[in-house]
Structure formats: structure tokens, C-alpha cells
Write a protein that holds these residues in place. Structure first.
Motif, PDB file in Angstrom:
ATOM      1  N   VAL A 169       0.958  -1.613   0.106  1.00 31.79           N
ATOM      2  CA  VAL A 169      -0.130  -0.120  -0.665  1.00 31.79           C
ATOM      3  C   VAL A 169       0.687   1.492  -0.096  1.00 31.79           C
ATOM      4  N   GLN A 170       0.479   1.991  -1.073  1.00 29.45           N
ATOM      5  CA  GLN A 170       1.531   3.365  -0.914  1.00 29.45           C
ATOM      6  C   GLN A 170       0.555   4.649  -0.013  1.00 29.45           C
ATOM      7  N   VAL A 171       1.260   4.657   0.750  1.00 23.82           N
ATOM      8  CA  VAL A 171       1.058   6.158   1.664  1.00 23.82           C
ATOM      9  C   VAL A 171       2.183   7.153   1.249  1.00 23.82           C
ATOM     10  N   PRO A 172       1.744   8.895   1.475  1.00 25.76           N
ATOM     11  CA  PRO A 172       2.895   9.645   1.570  1.00 25.76           C
ATOM     12  C   PRO A 172       2.942  10.050   1.845  1.00 25.76           C
ATOM     13  N   ALA A 173       4.151  11.077   2.041  1.00 24.70           N
ATOM     14  CA  ALA A 173       4.798  11.001   3.502  1.00 24.70           C
ATOM     15  C   ALA A 173       3.979  12.563   3.537  1.00 24.70           C
ATOM     16  N   ASP A 174       3.014  13.256   2.675  1.00 16.59           N
ATOM     17  CA  ASP A 174       2.651  14.252   3.763  1.00 16.59           C
ATOM     18  C   ASP A 174       0.634  14.182   4.163  1.00 16.59           C
ATOM     19  N   ASP A 175       1.316  12.501   4.195  1.00 17.24           N
ATOM     20  CA  ASP A 175       0.016  11.740   5.341  1.00 17.24           C
ATOM     21  C   ASP A 175       0.174  10.323   5.553  1.00 17.24           C
ATOM     22  N   PRO A 176       0.906  10.519   6.178  1.00 20.20           N
ATOM     23  CA  PRO A 176       1.334   9.069   6.364  1.00 20.20           C
ATOM     24  C   PRO A 176       0.367   8.526   7.681  1.00 20.20           C
ATOM     25  N   THR A 177      -1.290   8.152   6.411  1.00 18.90           N
ATOM     26  CA  THR A 177      -1.839   7.456   7.630  1.00 18.90           C
ATOM     27  C   THR A 177      -2.401   6.252   6.978  1.00 18.90           C
ATOM     28  N   ILE A 178      -3.005   5.185   7.401  1.00 19.50           N
ATOM     29  CA  ILE A 178      -3.678   4.326   6.926  1.00 19.50           C
ATOM     30  C   ILE A 178      -4.535   3.571   7.964  1.00 19.50           C
ATOM     31  N   ALA A 179      -5.719   3.188   7.111  1.00 20.23           N
ATOM     32  CA  ALA A 179      -6.623   2.422   8.889  1.00 20.23           C
ATOM     33  C   ALA A 179      -6.109   1.332   9.335  1.00 20.23           C
ATOM     34  N   SER A 180      -6.068   1.131  10.924  1.00 19.50           N
ATOM     35  CA  SER A 180      -5.633  -0.227  11.204  1.00 19.50           C
ATOM     36  C   SER A 180      -6.422  -1.752  11.185  1.00 19.50           C
ATOM     37  N   ILE A 181      -6.091  -2.300  10.746  1.00 13.59           N
ATOM     38  CA  ILE A 181      -6.623  -4.181  11.255  1.00 13.59           C
ATOM     39  C   ILE A 181      -6.565  -4.872  12.090  1.00 13.59           C
ATOM     40  N   VAL A 182      -6.073  -4.084  13.385  1.00 13.82           N
ATOM     41  CA  VAL A 182      -5.806  -4.659  14.881  1.00 13.82           C
ATOM     42  C   VAL A 182      -7.395  -5.623  14.830  1.00 13.82           C
ATOM     43  N   ASP A 183      -8.521  -4.987  14.725  1.00 12.37           N
ATOM     44  CA  ASP A 183      -9.973  -4.914  14.704  1.00 12.37           C
ATOM     45  C   ASP A 183     -10.499  -7.088  14.337  1.00 12.37           C
ATOM     46  N   VAL A 184      -9.597  -6.775  13.457  1.00 12.75           N
ATOM     47  CA  VAL A 184      -9.538  -8.140  12.139  1.00 12.75           C
ATOM     48  C   VAL A 184      -8.949  -9.030  12.745  1.00 12.75           C
ATOM     49  N   TYR A 185      -7.028  -8.013  12.762  1.00  6.65           N
ATOM     50  CA  TYR A 185      -6.167  -9.176  12.842  1.00  6.65           C
ATOM     51  C   TYR A 185      -5.714  -8.693  14.270  1.00  6.65           C
ATOM     52  N   PHE A 240       4.188   2.397  13.553  1.00  3.17           N
ATOM     53  CA  PHE A 240       4.518   3.388  13.544  1.00  3.17           C
ATOM     54  C   PHE A 240       5.674   4.047  14.609  1.00  3.17           C
ATOM     55  N   ASP A 241       6.742   3.657  15.822  1.00  2.00           N
ATOM     56  CA  ASP A 241       7.250   4.212  16.199  1.00  2.00           C
ATOM     57  C   ASP A 241       8.383   4.009  15.398  1.00  2.00           C
ATOM     58  N   MET A 242       8.630   2.951  14.763  1.00  2.25           N
ATOM     59  CA  MET A 242       9.911   3.720  13.680  1.00  2.25           C
ATOM     60  C   MET A 242       9.619   4.272  12.267  1.00  2.25           C
ATOM     61  N   PHE A 243       8.712   4.356  12.013  1.00  2.00           N
ATOM     62  CA  PHE A 243       8.238   4.700  10.325  1.00  2.00           C
ATOM     63  C   PHE A 243       7.646   6.748  10.755  1.00  2.00           C
ATOM     64  N   GLY A 244       7.292   6.625  11.639  1.00  4.23           N
ATOM     65  CA  GLY A 244       5.886   7.389  11.948  1.00  4.23           C
ATOM     66  C   GLY A 244       4.738   7.910  11.339  1.00  4.23           C
ATOM     67  N   ILE A 245       4.068   6.435  10.876  1.00  2.00           N
ATOM     68  CA  ILE A 245       3.280   6.051  10.061  1.00  2.00           C
ATOM     69  C   ILE A 245       1.630   5.974  10.621  1.00  2.00           C
ATOM     70  N   THR A 246       0.417   6.705  11.318  1.00  2.00           N
ATOM     71  CA  THR A 246       0.045   6.278  11.863  1.00  2.00           C
ATOM     72  C   THR A 246      -1.316   5.205  11.091  1.00  2.00           C
ATOM     73  N   PHE A 247      -2.072   4.502  12.156  1.00  2.00           N
ATOM     74  CA  PHE A 247      -3.003   3.187  11.686  1.00  2.00           C
ATOM     75  C   PHE A 247      -4.250   4.191  12.961  1.00  2.00           C
TER      76      PHE A 247
END
Length: 180
Positions: free
Chosen positions: A104-120, A131-138
């Protein structure tokens, strides 16, 4: 040498349009060394993950990311524009012995994507690490906090533009005079 009627080229015929890339779950599908790779957009990611779960992919074995800041024009699937970050998730269907990877491509100006924790639920620590290593928000993650670095750490160490620093290491016995 003259052309026979069978060898003549008909210039009036239009070239057939290129075949669209193969799809699965409504997203581009490619192959990487025999493994299926799906390329959903950020908006399609959550729906594709849910469809995979319903289709027997009961195990999420990895969620990670890649920072492609040095490779902005790298090849991706047809019709998929490369972004700075790429979230990569892998799933297994143990019953039918299948494996699939999502990129999944995630842009640098909006590094967010949906979490899948409730599915997996096993993706909890994996998303926290990304999140910790790259700063991408779920979005929708129940506890998106640092997991490897201290809470007060500045920055995200696996980003390619993260400044490399030096932390002095003290070795046992360092600085002591040698005994004869």
C-alpha cells in the motif's frame, strides 16, 4: 523481393488496446517469485484485508513499512503511483496453503492508513512498531504508542532522512590501566 497478399500489412487496422492488469478483490494483482501481490490504495486497504479474512486468510504474519525516499520513481504495479512510504502486510491461508502480500502506497505528507487490529488482533504490535520506526499512523488503533523506542524519543529511526547520531558506549573495564 515483392510482398505477397498474405504478407501485406493492413495499416488501417488499429492496434488492440493493452490488456488491463489482472485484478483480485478489485485491486491490481502482480506476481513476485510465485507469490501473489495485491496493490490496494489506502482507501481500499481495509476492505481488501476484510475480504482476505473472509476468504480464509486467517493469519496476518507481518505488517511493516519501507521508506523509498531515495527511489521516488521505482516501478510499481500498473496504474499505481509510487509514494515515499509503502506499508507491506502478509497473510496466510493455512488450510489451502496460500500466501498473499499487500503493498500500500502511503504519501509522506499524510502518513496514515487504517488499522486492521480489530480484524487481526496479532497486528497490534506490528502496527505499533511501524508507527514507532516510520511515523506512519494507523487510524483506529486502540493503543498507538511507541513499542521499541522510549516515549520521549524524537523522530522515527527507520526513516531514511533520520539523522544518524552516536551514543557513547561504555565497555566494562574501559579506561583502566593494564595490569602487569
Amino acid at each position: 523481393m515483392s510482398e505477397t497478399p498474405d504478407e501485406a500489412v493492413d495499416d488501417t487496422e488499429e492496434a488492440a488496446p493493452p490488456e488491463p492488469p489482472p485484478e483480485r478483490y478489485g485491486v491490481p494483482l502482480t506476481d513476485s517469485l510465485g507469490q501473489e501481490v495485491l496493490h490496494p490504495s489506502r482507501e481500499q486497504y481495509r476492505g481488501v484485508v476484510e475480504a482476505l479474512c473472509e476468504d480464509g486468510y486467517i493469519t496476518c504474519i507481518d505488517v511493516t513499512a519501507v521508506d523509498y525516499v531515495a527511489h521516488p520513481h521505482r516501478p510499481t504495479a500498473p496504474g499505481v503511483a509510487p509514494e515515499r512510504f509503502e506499508v507491506v502486510a502478509q497473510f496466510l491461508d493455512l488450510e489451502q496453503r496460500r500466501r498473499v502480500r499487500l503493498r500500500v502506497q502511503v504519501p509522506a505528507d499524510d502518513p496514515t492508513i487504517a488499522s486492521i487490529v480489530d480484524v487481526y488482533p496479532g497486528a497490534d504490535a506490528l502496527e505499533r512498531e511501524v508507527f514507532d520506526m516510520f511515523g506512519i499512523t494507523f487510524d483506529g488503533h486502540p493503543d498507538l504508542t511507541r513499542i521499541l523506542m522510549p516515549e520521549d524519543w524524537d523522530g522515527h529511526p527507520l526513516r531514511k532522512d533520520y539523522a544518524v547520531g552516536a551514543i557513547p558506549v561504555q565497555f566494562k573495564g574501559a579506561g583502566k590501566e593494564e595490569r602487569s
